[in-house]
Design a protein around this motif. Structure first.
Motif, PDB file in Angstrom:
ATOM      1  N   ALA A 244      -6.681  12.800   4.850  1.00 45.71           N
ATOM      2  CA  ALA A 244      -5.613  11.822   4.658  1.00 45.71           C
ATOM      3  C   ALA A 244      -4.424  12.413   3.902  1.00 45.71           C
ATOM      4  O   ALA A 244      -3.507  11.691   3.529  1.00 45.71           O
TER       5      ALA A 244
ATOM      6  N   LYS B  79      -1.789   9.445   3.123  1.00 44.76           N
ATOM      7  CA  LYS B  79      -1.605   8.336   4.058  1.00 44.76           C
ATOM      8  C   LYS B  79      -1.891   6.998   3.379  1.00 44.76           C
ATOM      9  O   LYS B  79      -2.914   6.861   2.693  1.00 44.76           O
TER      10      LYS B  79
ATOM     11  N   SER C 221      -2.960   4.472   4.805  1.00 42.08           N
ATOM     12  CA  SER C 221      -4.213   3.940   5.352  1.00 42.08           C
ATOM     13  C   SER C 221      -5.421   4.319   4.491  1.00 42.08           C
ATOM     14  O   SER C 221      -6.355   3.526   4.351  1.00 42.08           O
TER      15      SER C 221
ATOM     16  N   ALA D 244       1.077  -4.744   9.468  1.00 42.22           N
ATOM     17  CA  ALA D 244       0.723  -4.116  10.750  1.00 42.22           C
ATOM     18  C   ALA D 244       1.714  -3.028  11.151  1.00 42.22           C
ATOM     19  O   ALA D 244       1.346  -2.060  11.811  1.00 42.22           O
TER      20      ALA D 244
ATOM     21  N   GLN E  14       0.816   0.081   8.358  1.00 47.14           N
ATOM     22  CA  GLN E  14      -0.502   0.492   7.852  1.00 47.14           C
ATOM     23  C   GLN E  14      -1.011   1.810   8.435  1.00 47.14           C
ATOM     24  O   GLN E  14      -1.712   2.549   7.740  1.00 47.14           O
ATOM     25  N   ASP E  15      -0.649   2.110   9.673  1.00 49.09           N
ATOM     26  CA  ASP E  15      -1.167   3.347  10.271  1.00 49.09           C
ATOM     27  C   ASP E  15      -0.189   4.514  10.223  1.00 49.09           C
ATOM     28  O   ASP E  15      -0.513   5.594  10.705  1.00 49.09           O
ATOM     29  N   ARG E  16       1.007   4.314   9.713  1.00 53.07           N
ATOM     30  CA  ARG E  16       1.956   5.435   9.750  1.00 53.07           C
ATOM     31  C   ARG E  16       2.637   5.758   8.430  1.00 53.07           C
ATOM     32  O   ARG E  16       3.153   6.855   8.264  1.00 53.07           O
TER      33      ARG E  16
END
Ligand SMILES: Nc1nc2c(c(=O)[nH]1)N[C@H]1C(S)=C(S)[C@@H](COP(=O)(O)O)O[C@H]1N2
Ligand SMILES: [Mo]
Length: 160
Positions: free
Chosen positions: A30, A48, A50, A81, A84-86
């Motif tokens: 991460a 990250k 996340s 949303a 959260q992943d980037r």
């Protein structure tokens, strides 16, 4: 005990108080050793978002993430949303804490941001000196500049 540089709280199962050492200790998968690989204009090591959210465990209703910078009272609230992943948190430069001049000790960074005030997640949401990330079910406090004029004024006064 060393000082927390970032708090993650609100609609989470487990609120976190993270020190620089905690960020350095996050799983290597991460970690981004050099954000310059992603954006040549940026420098430093990042982790990250996340991975931090995985530790904090957002509650099922959590839909917004509010970035608080108490240093200059700047706040941005974005849909969870969408980031959260980037999103990344840049936290160190050459093993030292990220300097204030670069938005440290911790700087939020969305690699593929939209132009300022064109979208909920824009360059203005790359919050410098972020010391608290608050999860919530509805949109939180946000004082990003709302138009060109307010944006120009902010940059005029911005401490770089
Ligand atoms: N704490 C804090 N973060 C901030 C700001 C600010 O005034 N205070 N300005 C935002 C705006 S409007 C922009 S466009 C980017 C600029 O980041 P840069 O100076 O690294 O290019 O930082 C954002 N993050
Ligand atoms: Mo901006």
């Amino acid at each position: 005990m060393s000082e927390a540089v970032l708090i993650i709280d609100g609609a989470v199962a487990s609120a976190l108080r993270l020190t620089l050492a905690d960020l350095q200790a996050v799983d290597p998968f991460a970690q981004i050793a050099d954000v310059g690989q992603i954006d040549p204009k940026r420098k430093g090591a990042a982790v990250k978002l996340s991975a931090l959210l995985a530790k904090a465990q957002p509650k099922s209703g959590a839909a917004y993430l509010t970035l608080h910078a108490s240093a200059d009272d700047f706040h941005a609230s974005v849909p969870l949303a969408a980031v959260q992943d980037r999103a990344l948190l840049i936290y160190s430069l050459q093993g030292q804490p990220l300097p204030t001049s670069m938005g440290g000790p911790v700087r939020f960074f969305i690699p593929d941001f939209a132009a300022c005030h064109t979208a909920e997640v824009d360059e203005c949401a790359n919050v410098k000196f972020v010391d608290r990330i608050e999860l919530s079910t509805s949109r939180g406090f946000d004082n990003r500049p709302a138009d060109e004029k307010a944006h120009a004024d902010l940059h005029q006064h911005e401490s770089k």
